[in-house]
Design an enzyme around this catalytic site. Structure first.
Site, PDB file in Angstrom:
ATOM      1  N   LYS A 113       0.841  -1.213   0.000  1.00 26.61           N
ATOM      2  CA  LYS A 113       0.000   0.000   0.000  1.00 26.61           C
ATOM      3  C   LYS A 113       0.869   1.253   0.000  1.00 26.61           C
ATOM      4  O   LYS A 113       0.538   2.237  -0.658  1.00 26.61           O
ATOM      5  CB  LYS A 113      -0.924   0.029   1.226  1.00 26.61           C
ATOM      6  CG  LYS A 113      -1.971  -1.046   1.217  1.00 26.61           C
ATOM      7  CD  LYS A 113      -3.190  -0.647   0.412  1.00 26.61           C
ATOM      8  CE  LYS A 113      -4.203  -1.774   0.452  1.00 26.61           C
ATOM      9  NZ  LYS A 113      -5.273  -1.675  -0.515  1.00 26.61           N
ATOM     10  N   LYS A 194      -5.625  -9.151 -13.352  1.00 28.60           N
ATOM     11  CA  LYS A 194      -6.853  -9.470 -12.651  1.00 28.60           C
ATOM     12  C   LYS A 194      -7.931  -8.443 -13.015  1.00 28.60           C
ATOM     13  O   LYS A 194      -7.624  -7.254 -13.101  1.00 28.60           O
ATOM     14  CB  LYS A 194      -6.544  -9.388 -11.138  1.00 28.60           C
ATOM     15  CG  LYS A 194      -7.552 -10.036 -10.247  1.00 28.60           C
ATOM     16  CD  LYS A 194      -7.023 -10.105  -8.822  1.00 28.60           C
ATOM     17  CE  LYS A 194      -8.181 -10.067  -7.852  1.00 28.60           C
ATOM     18  NZ  LYS A 194      -7.830 -10.249  -6.472  1.00 28.60           N
ATOM     19  N   LYS A 197     -11.873  -2.813 -11.489  1.00 27.68           N
ATOM     20  CA  LYS A 197     -12.457  -1.548 -11.933  1.00 27.68           C
ATOM     21  C   LYS A 197     -11.364  -0.511 -12.195  1.00 27.68           C
ATOM     22  O   LYS A 197     -11.388   0.202 -13.177  1.00 27.68           O
ATOM     23  CB  LYS A 197     -13.402  -1.055 -10.836  1.00 27.68           C
ATOM     24  CG  LYS A 197     -14.169   0.154 -11.205  1.00 27.68           C
ATOM     25  CD  LYS A 197     -15.332   0.361 -10.284  1.00 27.68           C
ATOM     26  CE  LYS A 197     -16.518  -0.421 -10.784  1.00 27.68           C
ATOM     27  NZ  LYS A 197     -17.787   0.024 -10.267  1.00 27.68           N
TER      28      LYS A 197
HETATM   29  P1  ADP Z   1     -11.368  -5.641  -1.766  1.00 26.95           P
HETATM   30  O1  ADP Z   1     -10.429  -4.504  -1.575  1.00 26.95           O
HETATM   31  O2  ADP Z   1     -12.392  -5.746  -0.715  1.00 26.95           O
HETATM   32  O3  ADP Z   1     -10.685  -6.936  -2.078  1.00 26.95           O
HETATM   33  P2  ADP Z   1     -12.249  -5.779  -4.457  1.00 26.95           P
HETATM   34  O4  ADP Z   1     -13.275  -5.007  -5.198  1.00 26.95           O
HETATM   35  O5  ADP Z   1     -10.855  -5.804  -4.988  1.00 26.95           O
HETATM   36  O6  ADP Z   1     -12.247  -5.223  -3.015  1.00 26.95           O
HETATM   37  O7  ADP Z   1     -12.742  -7.265  -4.281  1.00 26.95           O
HETATM   38  C1  ADP Z   1     -13.914  -7.645  -3.642  1.00 26.95           C
HETATM   39  C2  ADP Z   1     -13.955  -9.145  -3.677  1.00 26.95           C
HETATM   40  O8  ADP Z   1     -14.007  -9.604  -5.022  1.00 26.95           O
HETATM   41  C3  ADP Z   1     -12.723  -9.801  -3.043  1.00 26.95           C
HETATM   42  O9  ADP Z   1     -13.110 -10.978  -2.369  1.00 26.95           O
HETATM   43  C4  ADP Z   1     -11.861 -10.134  -4.222  1.00 26.95           C
HETATM   44  O10 ADP Z   1     -11.010 -11.252  -4.008  1.00 26.95           O
HETATM   45  C5  ADP Z   1     -12.901 -10.449  -5.287  1.00 26.95           C
HETATM   46  N1  ADP Z   1     -12.350 -10.102  -6.593  1.00 26.95           N
HETATM   47  C6  ADP Z   1     -12.142  -8.862  -7.064  1.00 26.95           C
HETATM   48  N2  ADP Z   1     -11.635  -8.904  -8.306  1.00 26.95           N
HETATM   49  C7  ADP Z   1     -11.520 -10.205  -8.638  1.00 26.95           C
HETATM   50  C8  ADP Z   1     -11.048 -10.918  -9.792  1.00 26.95           C
HETATM   51  N3  ADP Z   1     -10.632 -10.295 -10.876  1.00 26.95           N
HETATM   52  N4  ADP Z   1     -11.060 -12.260  -9.764  1.00 26.95           N
HETATM   53  C9  ADP Z   1     -11.507 -12.918  -8.672  1.00 26.95           C
HETATM   54  N5  ADP Z   1     -11.967 -12.322  -7.560  1.00 26.95           N
HETATM   55  C10 ADP Z   1     -11.973 -10.986  -7.531  1.00 26.95           C
END
Ligand code: ADP
Length: 326
Positions: A113, A194, A197
């Site tokens: 971070k 991955k 957004k």
């Molecule tokens: P956070 O910061 O809470 O992880 P995210 O929006 O990155 O917020 O993710 C929310 C959830 O969705 C988490 O459990 C994350 O692992 C899952 N997630 C987000 N992006 C992906 C992805 N591309 N593939 C699989 N799981 C994802």
């Protein structure tokens, strides 16, 4: 018969994408059959890295709409916004006194971070894992679903709990157990990173069929397949990976045809887009219906927070007694 209490939190990132759905929400929905679940939109955590704040409230609502439309059942599951249970900040402060600072600053996630936000290394960022521990323990959640990459966070939370219980000679906090779950990593439209957004490589669940088609058409396929007549390699193609989820019946023939150059990438993507749109149609209809009443989602979140505060008060009372606070 439910066999325990599950807690999971996610930052309010607004409208959710296919990665969120396949990697988290789908599992959230399934866990409801076997556990009493609390799903929390962690807006306080979001503040640690936000530069702009005006969308935060709306992002909470958009995310909750997606969760509800996907099948989170508010009659049984507690779905709520973290900051609406202010007891979590009190527990966070108390737990911070039981957490060695050096361990927090040594965590690889903290270092990541710092590298990502060098202009904003704030106090909240250091305490993030402590707040996460407060999130889980405030509701006496015994089980936290985690993927391998998050296992170290939960191990840290368990350590804080053990230290707290040991030093206060109490059992005020429950040590959460990890529920190891295989979360698929969904790649974005670039086919490499991955889906996220912030990388603008996502396909939103609630997108219109037209936007979904546009996004699917922009997906990067097998880079070695330069011409339509070249055979493709489905094993390196993210379009094919998504076919396996959204086109289970057609996937074997698509795989064959791709390898034999019988089908081109354009047609393959059109089929995928159709199947994503068909698969998500019931979700999208439910979401649109829920969104019609702009109060509804906040009524559900407010009610979730009310139920969560009851659990929170009970824990906090024990915790305060353990450390001698009146
Ligand atoms: P956070 O910061 O809470 O992880 P995210 O929006 O990155 O917020 O993710 C929310 C959830 O969705 C988490 O459990 C994350 O692992 C899952 N997630 C987000 N992006 C992906 C992805 N591309 N593939 C699989 N799981 C994802």
């Amino acid at each position: 018969m439910k066999t325990g209490r599950v807690f999971s939190g996610a930052r309010p990132t607004g409208r959710q994408h296919l990665g969120n759905y396949l990697g988290a929400i789908k599992n959230y929905v399934a866990l409801q059959d076997d556990y009493d679940c609390l799903y929390c939109i962690v807006d306080l955590h979001a503040l640690t890295t936000l530069d702009e704040f005006e969308d935060l409230r709306q992002n909470c609502a958009e995310m909750a709409l997606d969760w509800l439309a996907a099948g989170i059942e508010p009659a049984e599951t507690i779905i709520f916004v973290q900051s609406q249970v202010p007891q979590v900040t009190e527990l966070h402060t108390i737990l911070s006194m039981f957490t060695p600072l050096g361990k927090l600053t040594d965590l690889p996630t903290f270092k990541e971070k710092v590298a990502q936000h060098p202009h904003n290394v704030n106090y909240g960022l250091v305490g993030y894992p402590v707040l996460m521990t407060a999130d889980i323990t405030l509701y006496r959640a015994g089980i936290v679903p985690v993927g391998v990459d998050q296992a170290s966070h939960l191990e840290f939370a368990r350590e804080i709990v053990r230290t707290f219980n040991y030093r206060t000679r109490s059992q005020a906090l429950i040590e959460p157990q990890m529920k190891n779950t295989e979360f698929p990593k969904v790649l974005g439209t670039d086919g490499v990173q991955k889906m996220s957004k912030s990388l603008n490589n996502d396909i939103e669940l609630a997108a219109t069929p037209e936007v979904t088609l546009q996004r699917v058409m922009s997906m990067v396929t097998d880079p070695q397949r330069a011409r339509r007549t070249d055979p493709g390699r489905p094993e390196v193609c993210n379009v094919f990976t998504l076919h396996q989820t959204f086109s289970p019946a057609e996937a074997p023939s698509i795989e064959r045809e791709c390898r034999a150059a019988g089908i081109g990438c354009v047609d393959c993507k059109k089929i995928l887009s159709q199947n994503i749109n068909a698969g998500l149609a019931p979700f999208r209809a439910r979401r649109a219906e829920l969104a019609q009443n702009s109060r509804l989602v906040w009524d559900i979140l407010d009610e979730g927070a009310r139920r969560a505060r009851v659990l929170a008060d009970a824990t906090l009372q024990d915790v305060k007694a353990a450390v001698g606070l009146p």
